[in-house]
Design a protein around this motif. Sequence first.
Motif, PDB file in Angstrom:
ATOM      1  N   HIS A 243      36.922  31.854  48.214  1.00  0.00           N
ATOM      2  CA  HIS A 243      37.350  32.681  47.077  1.00  0.00           C
ATOM      3  C   HIS A 243      38.821  32.534  46.730  1.00  0.00           C
ATOM      4  O   HIS A 243      39.286  33.165  45.785  1.00  0.00           O
ATOM      5  CB  HIS A 243      37.117  34.164  47.387  1.00  0.00           C
ATOM      6  N   GLU A 267      31.523  30.618  45.318  1.00  0.00           N
ATOM      7  CA  GLU A 267      32.310  31.614  44.580  1.00  0.00           C
ATOM      8  C   GLU A 267      33.567  31.045  43.905  1.00  0.00           C
ATOM      9  O   GLU A 267      34.262  31.753  43.188  1.00  0.00           O
ATOM     10  CB  GLU A 267      32.701  32.746  45.527  1.00  0.00           C
ATOM     11  N   ASN A 310      35.116  33.526  53.380  1.00  0.00           N
ATOM     12  CA  ASN A 310      33.671  33.549  53.568  1.00  0.00           C
ATOM     13  C   ASN A 310      33.015  32.886  52.355  1.00  0.00           C
ATOM     14  O   ASN A 310      33.563  32.992  51.257  1.00  0.00           O
ATOM     15  CB  ASN A 310      33.143  34.972  53.780  1.00  0.00           C
ATOM     16  N   CYS A 311      31.884  32.195  52.526  1.00  0.00           N
ATOM     17  CA  CYS A 311      30.970  32.303  53.647  1.00  0.00           C
ATOM     18  C   CYS A 311      30.753  30.933  54.308  1.00  0.00           C
ATOM     19  O   CYS A 311      30.208  30.053  53.662  1.00  0.00           O
ATOM     20  CB  CYS A 311      29.628  32.791  53.136  1.00  0.00           C
ATOM     21  N   CYS A 426      28.212  35.567  44.028  1.00  0.00           N
ATOM     22  CA  CYS A 426      27.398  34.380  44.301  1.00  0.00           C
ATOM     23  C   CYS A 426      25.914  34.596  44.028  1.00  0.00           C
ATOM     24  O   CYS A 426      25.147  33.625  43.990  1.00  0.00           O
ATOM     25  CB  CYS A 426      27.630  33.889  45.725  1.00  0.00           C
ATOM     26  N   CYS A 451      32.839  37.877  43.215  1.00  0.00           N
ATOM     27  CA  CYS A 451      32.733  39.271  43.675  1.00  0.00           C
ATOM     28  C   CYS A 451      34.120  39.916  43.614  1.00  0.00           C
ATOM     29  O   CYS A 451      34.248  41.113  43.368  1.00  0.00           O
ATOM     30  CB  CYS A 451      32.144  39.346  45.085  1.00  0.00           C
ATOM     31  N   GLU A 485      27.250  41.268  52.241  1.00  0.00           N
ATOM     32  CA  GLU A 485      28.283  41.560  53.250  1.00  0.00           C
ATOM     33  C   GLU A 485      29.149  42.755  52.853  1.00  0.00           C
ATOM     34  O   GLU A 485      28.780  43.529  51.989  1.00  0.00           O
ATOM     35  CB  GLU A 485      29.113  40.297  53.575  1.00  0.00           C
ATOM     36  N   LYS A 487      32.183  43.161  51.453  1.00  0.00           N
ATOM     37  CA  LYS A 487      32.859  43.307  50.159  1.00  0.00           C
ATOM     38  C   LYS A 487      31.917  44.048  49.202  1.00  0.00           C
ATOM     39  O   LYS A 487      32.348  44.872  48.408  1.00  0.00           O
ATOM     40  CB  LYS A 487      33.197  41.931  49.565  1.00  0.00           C
TER      41      LYS A 487
END
Length: 542
Positions: A243, A267, A310-311, A426, A451, A485, A487
Motif C-alpha cells: 500500500h 492494493e 500487507n499482504c 482489494c 482500503c 484483516e 484495517k
Amino acid sequence: MFCFQCEQTAKGEGCTKIGVCGKQPEVAALQDLLIHATKGIAQVAVEGTKVGVSDPAVNQFACEAIFSTLTNVDFDPARFVTLIDEAVKHREALKAKVQAAGGSAAFADGPATFTPAGDQAGLVAQGEKVGIQADPSVNPDIRSLRELIVYGIKGLAAYADHARILGQEDESVYAYIYEGLAATLDDTLGADEYVGLALKCGEVNLKAMELLDAGNTGTYGHPVPTAVPLGAKKGKAILVSGHDLKDLETILKQTEGKGINVYTHGEMLPCHGYPELKKYGHFYGHYGTAWQNQAKEFAAFPGAIVMTTNCIQKPRETYQDNIFTTGLVGWPGVTHIADKDFTPAIERAMALPGFTKDVPGKQVMVGFARNAVMGVAPQVIEAVKNKAIRHFFLVGGCDGAKPGRDYYTEFVEKVPEDCVVLTLACGKFRFFDKDLGDIGGIPRLLDIGQCNDAHSAIQIAVALANAFECGVNDLPLSMILSWYEQKACVILLSLLHLGIKDIRLGPSLPAFITPNVLDVLVKNFNIMPIGTAEGDLKAILG
Ligand code: FS2
Ligand code: SF4
C-alpha cells in the motif's frame, strides 16, 4: 497459539496449531508479547499525557510495532525479538521523561514492568503466557470488546504509520492508541465503557485517515481518472505490491532510465491515478489481482517483486529469490530492504528475463477518489434527481480465499443498470475488470482507491448527503462490505461512529465478536451478515 484476529481464522473460531495465514506458533507468541510490551508503553504514555510528555520516537515505534502484528505483515521471528527489546527500551526511556516532568511512572506489576527474556525461546515462553486466553476469568463479552479495541487499534496504528511516513501526524491519534491499549488492562471497566472506547477508536481513525489522505494527495496530487493497462510491455520488470506510495515513488526514481518497467500489484493499483506518480514514463500497468492469488501470479512474473506492506504469503521456492520485503513486512529468508536502497531488487530485475514481448490486455479505470467524484457532483446529483441513477452501492473491503466471497462478484453482476457501484480496497479484484458501462457519462463502476482511501469514500457519502440535505443513512446508498484483516475492523468502527446503519458484512462475521456484543451492534446499527446477492439486492431495492 491462539489467534482469531482475521476473517480466515481456523473453523471460524481461532487458529491454534498454525495460522491459516502461515503464522507459526512461535511468531504468534512473539506477536502477543510485542502487543503486551506495547501495552506497557501505553501505560507509561498515559501518565506522560497527564504531564505534557509525548515522545515522537516512542509514538513512531508504537505504531510500527503494532502494525507489525497485523495479519500478513511480518512472519519473521527475529524481527519480533528485536522489536520486543526495543519496546522495553522505549518504555524505560519514556518513564524517565515522565518522572523528570513530575509525573508518576511507578507501576507495581503488568506490562509496564515486564522484563524480556534473554533469548527467542524465552520470549516465546513469555508470549505464550500473555495471549488472548491468558486470563480465563475474564468475562467472554469483556474479552471480545477488548480484542475489538486491540484490533481497531491495529488498523488505526497502520493508518497512522502510513500518514507519518508522508509527514502527517496528530497527537490525538497517539493519545487514543495509548488510552485504548491501557484500557484493555483495566478491570474496573465494563461493557458500556468498552463499547464507548471502540467507537472512539473509529472516531480517532477518521482523523488518522484524514491525515493519510492529506499525506497522499499533498505529496502526489489528487487522483485523476486514469486507464491502467492489465497487459505488459516488452522489457525488464519490477512489481510493487502492498500500500505504500512513497516506496513506489522511490522505486520509480531509482529505476528511471534503466529500461525497467514498473507494475503495480494488489492494493497498489490506484497509485496509477496520482499525478506525481503517473508522470513516470516507465510506470506502466497493473499485474495480477488480489493478495490471495499471489503465489500463482508471482511465480509467473518475469521480474523482481517488492512487498511494501500487507499482504504477503509464504513465497514459493520458484520466486523466493525474486521477492523482496521493505518497511514492516517480513518473511524469514526473504531479502529485506530496510534502507530504501532498492538496488538488490533492481539488480534482480535486470538479471531476470522480464517480458520478452508485449502482452496485450484490457484496461481498467482508476482515480475516482473524492476530488474526481466531487468534480462531477452536479451531474451525479442531477442524475439522481431525474431518476437516471436509482441507487449507489459501496461494494468494498478486503478480498480473501473463501468461496463465499463469490457473493461480491455476483452482487456487482446483478446490480441493476440504473445503479452505480463505488468500490475500494482489494475486494474489488472480484469485479474490477468488468465493463459496467455508464449512466449519462458517469461510469457505473467507480474505483475510489485502496482500503487506505476509505476516508475518500466517507467524504463522497457526506458530500452527497449535504447536497440532498439529508443524513448518510437517508441516501440511496447501501454498504456491502467484505472484511479480512484489522484495517477493515477500524474502518467498520469509523462507520459505526458516524452512525451508519444497515451495513451488510461478510463473508463471515468476526470470530472475536460474542453473540452478546453482536446483539449490541445489531440493536444500535442494524449491521447484518450478507445473504445471497439476489436476496440482498431485492431487500435493498424493494
Ligand atoms: Fe487487502 Fe490485505 Fe488493504 Fe488488507 S491487500 S486484505 O491487508 O490492507 O485490504
Ligand atoms: Fe489465523 Fe488470521 Fe491469526 Fe493468521 S492472522 S493466525 S489466519 S486468525
